[in-house]
Scaffold this motif. Structure first.
Motif, PDB file in Angstrom:
ATOM      1  N   MET A 250      -3.567   0.494  -7.230  1.00 34.08           N
ATOM      2  CA  MET A 250      -3.016  -0.510  -6.319  1.00 34.08           C
ATOM      3  C   MET A 250      -3.008  -0.001  -4.883  1.00 34.08           C
ATOM      4  O   MET A 250      -3.388  -0.717  -3.951  1.00 34.08           O
ATOM      5  N   ALA A 251      -2.574   1.250  -4.666  1.00 38.81           N
ATOM      6  CA  ALA A 251      -2.501   1.818  -3.320  1.00 38.81           C
ATOM      7  C   ALA A 251      -3.891   1.945  -2.705  1.00 38.81           C
ATOM      8  O   ALA A 251      -4.132   1.507  -1.566  1.00 38.81           O
ATOM      9  N   LEU A 252      -4.839   2.525  -3.428  1.00 38.41           N
ATOM     10  CA  LEU A 252      -6.187   2.717  -2.892  1.00 38.41           C
ATOM     11  C   LEU A 252      -7.009   1.431  -2.936  1.00 38.41           C
ATOM     12  O   LEU A 252      -7.840   1.178  -2.061  1.00 38.41           O
ATOM     13  N   GLY A 253      -6.752   0.608  -3.948  1.00 36.47           N
ATOM     14  CA  GLY A 253      -7.477  -0.656  -4.052  1.00 36.47           C
ATOM     15  C   GLY A 253      -7.160  -1.589  -2.895  1.00 36.47           C
ATOM     16  O   GLY A 253      -8.036  -2.301  -2.396  1.00 36.47           O
TER      17      GLY A 253
ATOM     18  N   ILE B 238      -6.443  -0.652   0.114  1.00 38.34           N
ATOM     19  CA  ILE B 238      -7.205  -0.141   1.257  1.00 38.34           C
ATOM     20  C   ILE B 238      -8.653  -0.612   1.188  1.00 38.34           C
ATOM     21  O   ILE B 238      -9.223  -1.092   2.182  1.00 38.34           O
ATOM     22  N   LEU B 239      -9.264  -0.508   0.015  1.00 38.34           N
ATOM     23  CA  LEU B 239     -10.661  -0.911  -0.142  1.00 38.34           C
ATOM     24  C   LEU B 239     -10.852  -2.402   0.131  1.00 38.34           C
ATOM     25  O   LEU B 239     -11.859  -2.813   0.715  1.00 38.34           O
TER      26      LEU B 239
ATOM     27  N   HIS C 133       0.836  -1.207   0.000  1.00 36.75           N
ATOM     28  CA  HIS C 133       0.000   0.000   0.000  1.00 36.75           C
ATOM     29  C   HIS C 133       0.870   1.255   0.000  1.00 36.75           C
ATOM     30  O   HIS C 133       0.712   2.140  -0.854  1.00 36.75           O
ATOM     31  N   VAL C 134       1.800   1.321   0.942  1.00 40.33           N
ATOM     32  CA  VAL C 134       2.686   2.489   1.026  1.00 40.33           C
ATOM     33  C   VAL C 134       3.647   2.507  -0.165  1.00 40.33           C
ATOM     34  O   VAL C 134       3.936   3.562  -0.742  1.00 40.33           O
ATOM     35  N   GLY C 135       4.126   1.318  -0.546  1.00 34.71           N
ATOM     36  CA  GLY C 135       5.084   1.228  -1.642  1.00 34.71           C
ATOM     37  C   GLY C 135       4.523   1.712  -2.960  1.00 34.71           C
ATOM     38  O   GLY C 135       5.184   2.462  -3.695  1.00 34.71           O
TER      39      GLY C 135
END
Length: 670
Positions: free
Chosen positions: A220-223, A225-226, A170-172
């Motif tokens: 990828m980052a927001l997905g 999280i969801l 997520h952070v990456g």
């Protein structure tokens, strides 16, 4: 930044994620709501400053493992920052042309913090994964499979791996997306040094490829999280928020071991203590969700360290994965069928606990596994009649003779022979009641301590008296071993005696009597002002009522009693007393584990009266005293005196070190 189709798709996925999250979060709080003793949520929410202090300060992580605590703090701060970052990133994707204070200093500071903590978070989580899965740090393992259920054992590895990779990816991907944006716009500056450095890998790529890469990284980052939000209540990552909430829900103004009074006369109550999960309190169910699985409590547990079956960490971890496996059914109100002793911890583990409180002291999220154990003992004693055979002997002695030694009540005041000690039945009234306790009246060494305290009180001219043969055991051992019925019977008897003489102020040299009279009796409706002899003697010295000579020159170390230290928070008074008798060139030598990290003597929780498997806890502690090179080991608890003196004899150190109470040291120098 996103296309119209992407924006619509994101809104649909967001609604779906939030809908599923509501379902799983509701399940989590419904399970917590199944417990007894409801959490006062109004008062809990009023304690939000306490929760925020834990959440933002992460100060509880530095009680032990300071370096790892610092790394975890960086990760926690980074992930907390990402709560805001995700909102900004959603706005960046959904609102064409949006940039967060692009030309303002606030935007510069924001981007700099995000850049720094992105790197720190990725490195920190990578370190934790290496520590658990590659280095196999033994502090994260639990020695015996008896302590950890198969489900929990598999769950720890799966959950740790899942959460670790979730955070890294997520952070990456967000960090990678920032580097793509810099390469695409050419706006790199010192506000994003890490991302700017990484942007060089995109040199030579066409703009069309970079746009695709930016969209991919954003999704990828927001997905992630969801997709993670609905799973959040099932993951160990729940501790991020449940830990601070756990601290907010904790309302413990008295001793760790002072449980609420049971109504033993209520015929409608069919269960005493806890046999099933839902018979634990709501706070204790919340503990399972708050657990970080760091095993700090296990590192501190004297039972675990000396080879017994008890692991307070395993208790909370087993609880968590049991709930996970049955969350749907439990949330619907279905009763659990498996007794706690078949999956949370074994009966041998239940009786190994010394109630030292160390697990509560070091837990960074406010868990109280010791309290779960006390509730299980209540069930085993009151409902199942299953307890160590030696415990039955103690119960009989307490009920028949009013003391666990099984000696005649008429011998209780024999320790006063040839000493001027006033009796309340003769004096009728006194400012202070001196409570010698059972050990102070019947144990040979305890009697010496009692005589020393009385000599000090006489020298200081204190208006005091003792109950003598009218005194009876406070019921400490009965309550810690789960026999609430016997405890209440003994407490009521003492209540009648104390009310008979209108007693309000009590002095005692026994920390177990101290916490029982002060805290447990408060639950019984008795408000007493109880002080430990170390506190009283320290004040006598401070006010000049006694002036002991500073003539002690031997090397000396001091053992902190759990029930005086961790349970009552008193560490200074006994040290002040010792300083009053130490010679000018002498000083107290502290053991490697002292004050709030002091190691138990092994007598608490009823362990004084029955044997447990594994190494002897008192020998473990005594050897630590020997390591200091001291010739004298000072104590401030009758139980600690008995255990340390026993260890001295067992280890053959009779001639090499002396064990003595602080009151004796003072009385000898008046």
């Amino acid at each position: 930044m996103l296309t119209a189709i992407e924006r619509i798709l994101f809104i649909i996925l967001l609604i779906l994620s939030l809908g599923l999250s509501i379902v799983t979060f509701r399940r989590m709080f419904k399970v917590i709501g199944r417990g007894t003793e409801p959490i006062n949520w109004v008062q809990t929410l009023k304690r939000w400053p306490r929760g925020m202090a834990v959440f933002l300060g992460q100060k509880t992580l530095f009680k032990t493992r300071s370096l790892l605590g610092a790394v975890h703090t960086a990760v926690a701060w980074g992930f907390t920052l990402y709560l805001a970052v995700n909102v900004v990133d959603i706005m960046y994707g959904m609102l064409p042309g949006f940039h967060f204070f692009e030309k303002h200093w606030l935007g510069f500071v924001y981007r700099l913090f995000v850049d720094i903590f992105s790197v720190l978070t990725i490195l920190g989580v990578a370190l934790f994964l290496i520590r658990r899965f590659i280095a196999s740090d033994q502090r994260l393992s639990i020695n015996s499979p008896v302590m950890l259920t198969e489900s929990a054992g598999k769950g720890i590895k799966r959950d740790s791996l899942l959460v670790g990779f979730f955070i890294i990816f997520h952070v990456g991907f967000r960090f990678l997306g920032a580097s793509v944006e810099i390469a695409l716009t050419g706006t790199g500056d010192m506000s994003q040094p890490g991302a700017a450095f990484l942007s060089f890998i995109w040199n030579g790529f066409p703009a069309s490829t970079l746009i695709i890469a930016e969209h991919f990284c954003w999704w990828m980052a927001l997905g992630l999280i969801l997709s993670f939000l609905p799973y959040f209540p099932y993951s160990k990552h729940a501790h991020l928020f449940m830990g601070p909430l756990n601290f907010m829900a904790t309302d413990r103004s008295n001793s760790y071991t002072a449980l609420e009074k049971m109504d033993l006369e209520d015929e409608n109550i069919e269960q005493f203590g806890a046999s099933l999960l839902e018979q634990l309190t709501q706070k204790e169910l919340l503990d399972g969700y708050a657990c970080i699985m760091c095993t700090r409590c296990q590192d501190a547990c004297p039972a675990y360290i000396t080879g017994k079956e008890l692991s307070p960490a395993a208790l909370e971890i087993n609880k968590r994965y049991y709930i996970n496996n049955k969350m749907g059914a439990l949330a619907r109100g279905k009763e659990s069928s498996e007794p706690l002793s078949t999956w949370m911890l074994t009966e041998a583990a239940v009786w190994s606990c010394t109630t030292c409180g160390f697990c509560l002291e070091v837990c960074p999220v406010g868990n109280e596994p010791m309290v779960d154990i006390l509730r299980m003992r209540q069930d085993l004693v009151l409902m199942e009649s299953r307890f160590p055979k030696q415990a039955m002997d103690v119960f009989n002695k307490l009920e028949t003779y009013g003391n666990p030694w099984g000696l005649s009540p008429d011998e209780r005041e024999k320790w006063t022979t040839d000493l001027e000690v006033p009796l309340l039945r003769e004096k009728k009234t006194a400012e202070y009641l001196y409570w010698a306790g059972c050990s102070g009246a019947y144990d040979d060494r305890g009697r010496v301590i009692s005589r020393a305290v009385a000599a000090i009180l006489n020298k200081a001219g204190i208006d005091y008296a003792i109950l003598g043969n009218e005194e009876s055991c406070t019921g400490d051992s009965a309550r810690r071993m789960g026999n609430e019925y016997l405890f209440q019977m003994m407490a009521e008897k003492n209540k009648e005696t104390l009310e008979k003489y209108a007693i309000k102020k009590i002095i005692t040299q026994c920390p177990h009597c101290l916490t029982t009279l002060k805290n447990d009796y408060a639950e019984m409706g008795m408000e007493l002002e109880v002080v430990h002899h170390s506190q009283f003697i320290s004040n006598l010295i401070k006010t000049g009522k006694i002036k002991p000579e500073k003539t002690f020159e031997d090397k000396i170390t001091f053992h902190d009693a759990c029930y005086l230290g961790r349970h009552e928070g008193e560490y200074s008074a006994p040290r002040n007393v010792l300083q009053s008798i130490l010679g000018q060139n002498n000083k107290l030598i502290e053991m490697k584990r002292s004050k709030n990290t002091s190691f138990c003597c092994g007598a608490g929780g009823g362990n004084m009266w029955y044997d447990t498997e594994g190494e002897r806890i008192n020998v473990e502690r005594f050897n630590e005293a020997l390591e200091t090179g001291a010739k004298t080991l000072a104590t401030s608890c009758n139980y600690c005196m008995i255990m340390m003196d026993d260890a001295r004899k067992v280890t053959g150190q009779d001639q090499n070190i002396n064990v003595i109470d602080i009151a004796e040291l003072v009385a000898q120098r008046l």
